[in-house]
Design a protein around this motif. Structure first.
Motif, PDB file in Angstrom:
ATOM      1  N   VAL A 292      17.991  -8.532 -13.027  1.00 30.18           N
ATOM      2  CA  VAL A 292      17.346  -9.675 -12.382  1.00 30.18           C
ATOM      3  C   VAL A 292      15.828  -9.506 -12.451  1.00 30.18           C
ATOM      4  O   VAL A 292      15.311  -8.410 -12.671  1.00 30.18           O
ATOM      5  CB  VAL A 292      17.807  -9.814 -10.919  1.00 30.18           C
ATOM      6  N   ASP A 293      15.136 -10.613 -12.273  1.00 32.25           N
ATOM      7  CA  ASP A 293      13.674 -10.598 -12.316  1.00 32.25           C
ATOM      8  C   ASP A 293      13.145 -11.097 -10.980  1.00 32.25           C
ATOM      9  O   ASP A 293      13.132 -12.290 -10.707  1.00 32.25           O
ATOM     10  CB  ASP A 293      13.178 -11.488 -13.457  1.00 32.25           C
ATOM     11  N   LEU A 294      12.697 -10.175 -10.141  1.00 35.57           N
ATOM     12  CA  LEU A 294      12.193 -10.539  -8.826  1.00 35.57           C
ATOM     13  C   LEU A 294      10.753 -11.021  -8.862  1.00 35.57           C
ATOM     14  O   LEU A 294      10.232 -11.479  -7.843  1.00 35.57           O
ATOM     15  CB  LEU A 294      12.314  -9.342  -7.866  1.00 35.57           C
ATOM     16  N   TYR A 295      10.112 -10.918 -10.016  1.00 32.87           N
ATOM     17  CA  TYR A 295       8.721 -11.364 -10.153  1.00 32.87           C
ATOM     18  C   TYR A 295       8.584 -12.659 -10.955  1.00 32.87           C
ATOM     19  O   TYR A 295       7.467 -13.054 -11.298  1.00 32.87           O
ATOM     20  CB  TYR A 295       7.884 -10.279 -10.839  1.00 32.87           C
ATOM     21  N   ASP A 296       9.697 -13.297 -11.267  1.00 34.44           N
ATOM     22  CA  ASP A 296       9.670 -14.585 -11.978  1.00 34.44           C
ATOM     23  C   ASP A 296       8.821 -14.540 -13.240  1.00 34.44           C
ATOM     24  O   ASP A 296       7.928 -15.373 -13.468  1.00 34.44           O
ATOM     25  CB  ASP A 296       9.165 -15.693 -11.050  1.00 34.44           C
ATOM     26  N   GLY A 297       9.100 -13.561 -14.086  1.00 27.79           N
ATOM     27  CA  GLY A 297       8.483 -13.505 -15.405  1.00 27.79           C
ATOM     28  C   GLY A 297       7.238 -12.644 -15.516  1.00 27.79           C
ATOM     29  O   GLY A 297       6.747 -12.414 -16.626  1.00 27.79           O
ATOM     30  N   GLN A 298       6.722 -12.146 -14.414  1.00 29.62           N
ATOM     31  CA  GLN A 298       5.518 -11.333 -14.468  1.00 29.62           C
ATOM     32  C   GLN A 298       5.884  -9.845 -14.522  1.00 29.62           C
ATOM     33  O   GLN A 298       6.829  -9.400 -13.872  1.00 29.62           O
ATOM     34  CB  GLN A 298       4.640 -11.598 -13.253  1.00 29.62           C
ATOM     35  N   VAL A 299       5.126  -9.096 -15.298  1.00 25.49           N
ATOM     36  CA  VAL A 299       5.332  -7.657 -15.442  1.00 25.49           C
ATOM     37  C   VAL A 299       3.982  -6.959 -15.292  1.00 25.49           C
ATOM     38  O   VAL A 299       2.981  -7.402 -15.863  1.00 25.49           O
ATOM     39  CB  VAL A 299       5.951  -7.315 -16.816  1.00 25.49           C
ATOM     40  N   ALA A 300       3.949  -5.884 -14.524  1.00 27.54           N
ATOM     41  CA  ALA A 300       2.710  -5.150 -14.292  1.00 27.54           C
ATOM     42  C   ALA A 300       2.516  -4.071 -15.340  1.00 27.54           C
ATOM     43  O   ALA A 300       3.468  -3.397 -15.738  1.00 27.54           O
ATOM     44  CB  ALA A 300       2.723  -4.525 -12.905  1.00 27.54           C
ATOM     45  N   GLU A 301       1.294  -3.906 -15.777  1.00 28.59           N
ATOM     46  CA  GLU A 301       0.939  -2.824 -16.694  1.00 28.59           C
ATOM     47  C   GLU A 301       0.023  -1.800 -16.043  1.00 28.59           C
ATOM     48  O   GLU A 301      -0.251  -0.753 -16.631  1.00 28.59           O
ATOM     49  CB  GLU A 301       0.272  -3.406 -17.947  1.00 28.59           C
TER      50      GLU A 301
ATOM     51  N   GLU B 256      12.204  -1.685 -10.808  1.00 30.47           N
ATOM     52  CA  GLU B 256      11.212  -0.981 -10.007  1.00 30.47           C
ATOM     53  C   GLU B 256      10.043  -1.919  -9.724  1.00 30.47           C
ATOM     54  O   GLU B 256      10.072  -3.091 -10.094  1.00 30.47           O
ATOM     55  CB  GLU B 256      10.722   0.259 -10.755  1.00 30.47           C
ATOM     56  N   TRP B 257       8.986  -1.393  -9.130  1.00 31.25           N
ATOM     57  CA  TRP B 257       7.888  -2.271  -8.726  1.00 31.25           C
ATOM     58  C   TRP B 257       7.083  -2.795  -9.917  1.00 31.25           C
ATOM     59  O   TRP B 257       6.302  -3.721  -9.776  1.00 31.25           O
ATOM     60  CB  TRP B 257       7.000  -1.569  -7.705  1.00 31.25           C
ATOM     61  N   TRP B 258       7.301  -2.232 -11.110  1.00 26.88           N
ATOM     62  CA  TRP B 258       6.583  -2.712 -12.289  1.00 26.88           C
ATOM     63  C   TRP B 258       7.069  -4.072 -12.747  1.00 26.88           C
ATOM     64  O   TRP B 258       6.353  -4.801 -13.419  1.00 26.88           O
ATOM     65  CB  TRP B 258       6.731  -1.713 -13.436  1.00 26.88           C
ATOM     66  N   GLY B 259       8.302  -4.408 -12.423  1.00 20.44           N
ATOM     67  CA  GLY B 259       8.891  -5.652 -12.894  1.00 20.44           C
ATOM     68  C   GLY B 259       9.990  -5.380 -13.911  1.00 20.44           C
ATOM     69  O   GLY B 259      10.378  -4.236 -14.162  1.00 20.44           O
ATOM     70  N   LEU B 260      10.485  -6.451 -14.498  1.00 20.65           N
ATOM     71  CA  LEU B 260      11.552  -6.342 -15.504  1.00 20.65           C
ATOM     72  C   LEU B 260      10.899  -5.978 -16.842  1.00 20.65           C
ATOM     73  O   LEU B 260      10.681  -6.817 -17.715  1.00 20.65           O
ATOM     74  CB  LEU B 260      12.328  -7.658 -15.595  1.00 20.65           C
TER      75      LEU B 260
ATOM     76  N   ALA C 247       0.822  -4.075 -10.236  1.00 22.25           N
ATOM     77  CA  ALA C 247       2.113  -3.895  -9.573  1.00 22.25           C
ATOM     78  C   ALA C 247       1.982  -4.083  -8.065  1.00 22.25           C
ATOM     79  O   ALA C 247       2.848  -4.699  -7.421  1.00 22.25           O
ATOM     80  CB  ALA C 247       2.677  -2.518  -9.892  1.00 22.25           C
ATOM     81  N   LYS C 248       0.910  -3.571  -7.502  1.00 16.05           N
ATOM     82  CA  LYS C 248       0.675  -3.718  -6.068  1.00 16.05           C
ATOM     83  C   LYS C 248       0.573  -5.185  -5.669  1.00 16.05           C
ATOM     84  O   LYS C 248       1.138  -5.617  -4.667  1.00 16.05           O
ATOM     85  CB  LYS C 248      -0.603  -2.969  -5.685  1.00 16.05           C
ATOM     86  N   THR C 249      -0.127  -5.972  -6.477  1.00 11.83           N
ATOM     87  CA  THR C 249      -0.267  -7.400  -6.205  1.00 11.83           C
ATOM     88  C   THR C 249       1.077  -8.114  -6.302  1.00 11.83           C
ATOM     89  O   THR C 249       1.421  -8.951  -5.454  1.00 11.83           O
ATOM     90  CB  THR C 249      -1.264  -8.039  -7.193  1.00 11.83           C
TER      91      THR C 249
ATOM     92  N   GLU D  47       0.839  -1.207   0.000  1.00 10.76           N
ATOM     93  CA  GLU D  47       0.000   0.000   0.000  1.00 10.76           C
ATOM     94  C   GLU D  47       0.870   1.252   0.000  1.00 10.76           C
ATOM     95  O   GLU D  47       0.592   2.220  -0.717  1.00 10.76           O
ATOM     96  CB  GLU D  47      -0.920   0.004   1.220  1.00 10.76           C
ATOM     97  N   ALA D  48       1.919   1.231   0.810  1.00  9.43           N
ATOM     98  CA  ALA D  48       2.800   2.396   0.896  1.00  9.43           C
ATOM     99  C   ALA D  48       3.484   2.668  -0.437  1.00  9.43           C
ATOM    100  O   ALA D  48       3.605   3.816  -0.875  1.00  9.43           O
ATOM    101  CB  ALA D  48       3.837   2.181   2.000  1.00  9.43           C
ATOM    102  N   ILE D  49       3.958   1.605  -1.089  1.00 11.81           N
ATOM    103  CA  ILE D  49       4.598   1.783  -2.389  1.00 11.81           C
ATOM    104  C   ILE D  49       3.587   2.256  -3.423  1.00 11.81           C
ATOM    105  O   ILE D  49       3.877   3.124  -4.248  1.00 11.81           O
ATOM    106  CB  ILE D  49       5.274   0.469  -2.838  1.00 11.81           C
ATOM    107  N   ALA D  50       2.376   1.703  -3.364  1.00 13.65           N
ATOM    108  CA  ALA D  50       1.333   2.101  -4.311  1.00 13.65           C
ATOM    109  C   ALA D  50       1.002   3.584  -4.186  1.00 13.65           C
ATOM    110  O   ALA D  50       0.768   4.273  -5.183  1.00 13.65           O
ATOM    111  CB  ALA D  50       0.082   1.252  -4.098  1.00 13.65           C
ATOM    112  N   GLU D  51       0.992   4.090  -2.954  1.00 12.78           N
ATOM    113  CA  GLU D  51       0.714   5.515  -2.751  1.00 12.78           C
ATOM    114  C   GLU D  51       1.755   6.394  -3.436  1.00 12.78           C
ATOM    115  O   GLU D  51       1.450   7.491  -3.908  1.00 12.78           O
ATOM    116  CB  GLU D  51       0.672   5.824  -1.251  1.00 12.78           C
ATOM    117  N   LEU D  52       2.981   5.913  -3.498  1.00 11.03           N
ATOM    118  CA  LEU D  52       4.042   6.679  -4.135  1.00 11.03           C
ATOM    119  C   LEU D  52       3.905   6.697  -5.656  1.00 11.03           C
ATOM    120  O   LEU D  52       4.557   7.491  -6.327  1.00 11.03           O
ATOM    121  CB  LEU D  52       5.409   6.093  -3.761  1.00 11.03           C
ATOM    122  N   HIS D  53       3.059   5.830  -6.191  1.00  6.96           N
ATOM    123  CA  HIS D  53       2.937   5.690  -7.640  1.00  6.96           C
ATOM    124  C   HIS D  53       1.518   5.989  -8.138  1.00  6.96           C
ATOM    125  O   HIS D  53       1.098   5.461  -9.168  1.00  6.96           O
ATOM    126  CB  HIS D  53       3.362   4.276  -8.064  1.00  6.96           C
ATOM    127  N   ASN D  54       0.819   6.856  -7.429  1.00  2.89           N
ATOM    128  CA  ASN D  54      -0.538   7.210  -7.846  1.00  2.89           C
ATOM    129  C   ASN D  54      -0.580   7.781  -9.253  1.00  2.89           C
ATOM    130  O   ASN D  54      -1.542   7.591  -9.991  1.00  2.89           O
ATOM    131  CB  ASN D  54      -1.144   8.213  -6.861  1.00  2.89           C
TER     132      ASN D  54
END
Length: 292
Positions: A123-132, A98-102, A137-139, A36-43
């Motif tokens: 590196v890919d911290l989301y194991d292949g998933q990328v947020a649009e 960033e929080w969006w992914g690779l 991204a929050k999930t 939630e805190a990170i999401a607030e930074l990316h409104n």
């Protein structure tokens, strides 16, 4: 043994810091609160590169997707870029999303870093998933925080790959936002093995002297004066703690810049601050990772 100790330290720190910054309520876990805190930074942010994004000429680099490790049967896969004319082992860089992914933005940044003379592994911290979207991204960031052991093993595997497979004589880390926190966590996990760490507005910063004391690498940080997570006061406390321990530290706070000021997408991009931070970053990496 050092890496195992680093893993235990960074895992404990990450859980502790999330609890301190975002105390759990009856309906939320620390991971919920942190996401939630990170999401607030990316409104006002979107994961789409703007014309301000800079890239390098394709013929100047070589790029490929690589597997750089595995854990519990699930591979770590990332994006490796090197200068096209490289004939000898290069210094390595662990590039952290960033929080969006690779996504394309991070791949572009990895190419820019490689063009400066590095074997740059995103590196890919989301194991292949990328947020649009912000909700996606929050999930993803919430799930990653809940599995921080795997993230720690991920950055350790990246270091081992660059050292062993790419024969990098030195290895540094760099990351932005969520990745900035994980550039710091990489330093905690590899306190004697990582040769430099660059943190762009990572919110998970410790001022605990016992936690920071093992760090042997120089650390550079870039933060916005308008940011609230981390705030300038938090950044200054972090810098003071490092300097009190005699650590090699360069921390910069940019006036008029907010969180994500170096990301050329969204409304918080600050070209002047981003360009100056980039110049300082390249000089820092050249000083501490160069073969010469």
């Amino acid at each position: 043994m050092r890496k195992l100790l680093g893993l235990a330290l960074v895992t404990a720190l990450f859980a502790f810091s999330c609890t301190l910054i975002n105390p759990p309520s009856s309906s939320q876990t620390p991971a919920n609160d942190q996401s939630e805190a990170i999401a607030e930074l990316h409104n006002d942010d979107v994961p789409v590169a703007s014309p301000a994004a800079k890239d390098v000429a394709a013929e100047t680099i070589t790029a490929q997707d690589v597997t750089y490790g595995t854990l519990d049967g699930i591979p770590f896969e990332g994006y490796l870029v090197k200068p096209a004319e490289a004939t000898e082992p290069l210094p390595g860089l662990i590039v952290i999303q960033e929080w969006w992914g690779l996504n394309d933005n991070i791949r572009t940044m990895t190419r820019r870093l490689a063009a400066e003379g590095y074997a740059a592994l995103a590196v890919d911290l989301y194991d292949g998933q990328v947020a649009e979207t912000r909700d996606e991204a929050k999930t993803l960031v919430q799930a990653a925080i809940q599995n921080s052991d795997r993230l720690t093993q991920n950055v350790i595997a990246a270091h081992n790959y660059l050292t062993n497979e790419q024969q990098a004589p030195k290895v540094g880390s760099i990351g932005w936002c969520f990745g900035g926190s994980w550039s710091f966590n990489a330093a905690l996990a590899l306190p004697e093995d990582l040769d430099a760490a660059v943190i762009y507005y990572g919110s998970q910063l410790s001022t605990d002297l016992t936690t920071l004391e093992p760090l042997q690498m120089p650390i550079q940080g870039h933060f916005g004066a308008l940011d609230t997570n981390p705030s300038p006061d938090t950044v200054q406390s972090f810098e003071t703690a490092l300097k009190n321990l005699g650590k090699d530290t360069d921390i910069y706070i940019y006036e008029g810049a907010n969180h994500a000021f170096a990301n050329p997408s969204g409304t918080r991009y600050n070209a002047d601050a981003a360009d100056l931070a980039w110049q300082r970053t390249i000089a820092f990496l050249r000083q501490h990772l160069s073969n010469s």
